[in-house]
Scaffold this active site. Structure first.
Site, PDB file in Angstrom:
ATOM      1  N   SER A  48       0.677  -1.141   0.104  1.00 29.12           N
ATOM      2  CA  SER A  48       0.065   0.082   0.002  1.00 29.12           C
ATOM      3  C   SER A  48       1.067   1.194  -0.010  1.00 29.12           C
ATOM      4  CB  SER A  48      -0.943  -0.005   1.102  1.00 29.12           C
ATOM      5  OG  SER A  48      -2.068   0.929   1.044  1.00 29.12           O
TER       6      SER A  48
ATOM      7  N   ASP B 216      -9.461  -6.343  -3.523  1.00 32.98           N
ATOM      8  CA  ASP B 216      -8.971  -5.384  -2.850  1.00 32.98           C
ATOM      9  C   ASP B 216      -9.682  -4.096  -3.340  1.00 32.98           C
ATOM     10  OD1 ASP B 216      -7.505  -3.022  -1.883  1.00 32.98           O
ATOM     11  OD2 ASP B 216      -5.798  -4.000  -2.385  1.00 32.98           O
TER      12      ASP B 216
ATOM     13  N   HIS C 242      -7.488  -5.937   0.808  1.00 24.46           N
ATOM     14  CA  HIS C 242      -6.084  -4.923   0.882  1.00 24.46           C
ATOM     15  C   HIS C 242      -5.339  -5.902   1.626  1.00 24.46           C
ATOM     16  CE1 HIS C 242      -4.382  -1.464   0.153  1.00 24.46           C
ATOM     17  NE2 HIS C 242      -4.249  -1.277   1.295  1.00 24.46           N
TER      18      HIS C 242
END
Length: 268
Positions: free
Chosen positions: A95, A218, A246
């Site tokens: 991320s 995600d 995610h």
């Protein structure tokens, strides 16, 4: 617990294992110890020295609530590598952590051997900008939702339908999220990074081997945005992990760790 004075701040980091160093860069609002549950043991067992750390904005590293930039966090990561004397080394980011690693590979390529970029993207779309704006507005309003509500929203945003439908597993996840809500004063700054500029054209200048991992379910960084990053970086490879959100590296760690280790071992 180890500390390093880097880039004008005091940073907390940990090191485990011996061998070629792998620096793991966590996403927004989370401590580096999140890697300890699955990734650190697997990489250490595979013969790597694993370095994890708490990003600027995440205590006990200095929170810097007055403000900082992605460039500051890239410089923090570079300074830690130099402090430890381990560059060039391997990187794994997820991320926001992947965003940091991507930028590091551009501005300090001599520190990077190869990189795994998970749940990443090279631009914001309309929905991601809207989400970032909504989270910032809620934070700035001073309203603090009950921890259980925040835990439920976090689960819906970050976990796959498969996990959400598993009554036993989701109960554990909700309890975990309720107990581990982000608490750093730098959270507000991290929220701003979600509305990133379009960096895909710049990523054509990355000259280090990269492997992008996307997660099929995600919602935070949809798989098509990760595919764009893989397409933008010359020679980058790509994997799509099914039935994961995610937090796919926590939902299906065996699959993710296998991909990471196989890619890191490709170095000649």
């Amino acid at each position: 617990m180890a500390w390093a004075a880097v880039n004008g701040i005091r940073m907390h980091y940990d090191s485990e294992g011996t061998g070629q160093p792998v620096v793991m860069v966590m996403g927004s609002g989370s401590r580096g110890r999140v890697w300890d549950l699955h990734q650190v043991p697997a990489l250490a067992a595979a013969g790597y020295r694993v370095i994890t750390f708490d990003n600027r904005g995440v205590p006990p590293t200095e929170e810097c609530a007055e403000g900082f930039t992605v460039e500051d966090m890239v410089a923090d990561t570079a300074a830690l590598v130099e402090h430890l004397g381990i560059g060039p080394c391997l990187f794994v980011g997820t991320s926001m952590g992947a965003q940091i690693v991507q930028e590091l590979a551009l501005v300090r390529p001599e520190l990077v051997r190869r990189a795994v970029l998970m749940a990443t993207r090279g631009r914001s779309d309309t929905m991601r900008r809207a989400l970032a704006g909504a989270e910032i507005a809620l934070h700035d309003s001073g309203v603090r939702p009950p921890p259980r509500y925040t835990a439920v929203v976090r689960a819906l945003q970050n976990l796959s339908p498969r996990t959400l439908a598993d009554s036993g597993r989701i109960s554990d996840w909700l309890d975990l999220f309720e107990m581990s809500a982000p608490a750093g004063r730098g959270d507000r700054v991290h929220m701003e990074f979600s509305a990133m500029d379009d960096r895909l054209a710049a990523y054509a200048g990355i000259g280090r081997p990269c492997h992008v991992i996307s997660f099929a379910d995600d919602l935070i960084t949809p798989a098509h945005l990760g595919r764009e990053v893989a397409d933008a970086i010359p020679g980058a490879t790509y994997d799509l992990v099914p039935d994961c959100g995610h937090y796919g590296y926590l939902e299906d760690p065996d699959a993710v760790n296998k991909i990471i280790i196989e890619f890191l071992r490709q170095e000649g």
